[in-house]
Write an enzyme that holds these catalytic residues in place. Structure first.
Site, mmCIF file in Angstrom:
data_model
loop_
_atom_site.group_PDB
_atom_site.id
_atom_site.type_symbol
_atom_site.label_atom_id
_atom_site.label_comp_id
_atom_site.label_asym_id
_atom_site.label_seq_id
_atom_site.Cartn_x
_atom_site.Cartn_y
_atom_site.Cartn_z
ATOM 1 N N HIS A 154 0.829 -1.214 0.000
ATOM 2 C CA HIS A 154 0.000 0.000 0.000
ATOM 3 C C HIS A 154 0.860 1.260 0.000
ATOM 4 O O HIS A 154 0.539 2.246 -0.671
ATOM 5 C CB HIS A 154 -0.943 0.001 1.213
ATOM 6 C CG HIS A 154 -0.250 0.113 2.532
ATOM 7 N ND1 HIS A 154 0.478 -0.918 3.092
ATOM 8 C CD2 HIS A 154 -0.159 1.154 3.406
ATOM 9 C CE1 HIS A 154 0.978 -0.535 4.252
ATOM 10 N NE2 HIS A 154 0.625 0.718 4.467
ATOM 11 N N TYR A 155 1.971 1.206 0.715
ATOM 12 C CA TYR A 155 2.902 2.340 0.784
ATOM 13 C C TYR A 155 3.563 2.575 -0.570
ATOM 14 O O TYR A 155 3.660 3.709 -1.054
ATOM 15 C CB TYR A 155 3.937 2.044 1.870
ATOM 16 C CG TYR A 155 5.099 3.002 1.949
ATOM 17 C CD1 TYR A 155 4.955 4.261 2.524
ATOM 18 C CD2 TYR A 155 6.357 2.632 1.479
ATOM 19 C CE1 TYR A 155 6.033 5.123 2.617
ATOM 20 C CE2 TYR A 155 7.432 3.494 1.571
ATOM 21 C CZ TYR A 155 7.263 4.729 2.141
ATOM 22 O OH TYR A 155 8.334 5.594 2.228
ATOM 23 N N LEU A 156 4.025 1.510 -1.213
ATOM 24 C CA LEU A 156 4.706 1.632 -2.499
ATOM 25 C C LEU A 156 3.745 2.061 -3.604
ATOM 26 O O LEU A 156 4.125 2.809 -4.502
ATOM 27 C CB LEU A 156 5.376 0.306 -2.861
ATOM 28 C CG LEU A 156 6.506 -0.134 -1.927
ATOM 29 C CD1 LEU A 156 7.018 -1.514 -2.320
ATOM 30 C CD2 LEU A 156 7.648 0.879 -1.940
ATOM 31 N N LYS B 145 3.354 5.776 -3.208
ATOM 32 C CA LYS B 145 4.549 6.462 -3.703
ATOM 33 C C LYS B 145 4.593 6.464 -5.231
ATOM 34 O O LYS B 145 4.933 7.474 -5.855
ATOM 35 C CB LYS B 145 5.804 5.796 -3.146
ATOM 36 C CG LYS B 145 6.060 6.028 -1.668
ATOM 37 C CD LYS B 145 6.347 7.487 -1.387
ATOM 38 C CE LYS B 145 6.799 7.728 0.035
ATOM 39 N NZ LYS B 145 6.972 9.180 0.331
#
Length: 212
Positions: free
Chosen positions: A124-126, A129
């Protein structure tokens, strides 16, 4: 050059403020909490501005020459905060720069954004980004996107490896080295329009960046 550092109280950003000052720039720290002001001034920030990525922050861009977006929720927060900071906050920062006429924009991103599906733990973070990076690429800004590997708190080595996509197993870099890279490229015109990954390596930072 007056450089607005968004997310100025973060670990990389705090190093970046010092490195920007050493390079002759005037770093302006964008923070949410006024209690952080004195501490950041000791690092070398010329000024601070109180603003929140989750609300309007147009006023932070007044008399600014460049922006370094170093804010981040981190890979271990919930998806809701990641969306609000790493994705929506970054998109707002990009759009605000365009609207306010600030052309130079340096994005602190992350390795792994080329294909977020390769990571289950922080996918989810990548994804956030990557979407923010893609939005920046579609903008009219003079952008550079820096994608470091796993960050460590070791002292700077001042030696790096820089490539569009690095195929390695040892994927670490010190936070201080990332900050040196950010401070270097903010007025390095040869990095405009470039996206690259960076790890600690065997080449001096300036020499490695000159190859881009």
């Amino acid at each position: 050059m007056k450089v607005l550092v968004i997310g100025a109280n973060g670990q990389v950003a705090r190093h970046a403020i010092t490195k920007l000052k050493e390079a002759g720039h005037s770093p302006i720290a964008m923070i949410r909490n006024s209690e952080q002001t004195e501490d950041l001034k000791e690092l070398g920030t010329t000024d601070t501005v109180i603003a929140d990525l989750e609300s309007n922050f147009d006023h932070a861009y007044h008399r600014v020459d460049a922006v370094i977006f170093a804010a981040g929720s981190g890979g271990h927060t919930g998806a809701d905060k990641t969306i609000l900071v790493d994705l929506w906050g970054a998109i707002k920062a990009i759009d605000t720069a365009e609207r306010m006429g600030v052309k130079r924009f340096v994005m602190l991103s992350s390795m792994g954004t080329v294909d977020p599906d390769k990571s289950d733990r922080i996918r989810h973070y990548l994804v956030a980004k990557k979407l923010a990076d893609d939005h920046l690429k579609r903008s009219t800004l003079q952008y550079t996107i820096v994608r470091p590997g796993s960050l460590t708190n070791d002292p700077a080595l001042k030696m790096v490896k820089v490539e569009e996509e690095i195929q390695v197993r040892d994927n670490t870099i010190t936070r201080e080295d990332v900050a040196i890279v950010l401070a270097d490229i903010v007025d390095r015109s040869s990095t405009i329009g470039k996206t690259f990954e960076v790890l600690n390596g065997e080449t001096p930072i300036g020499e490695a960046l000159a190859t881009l």
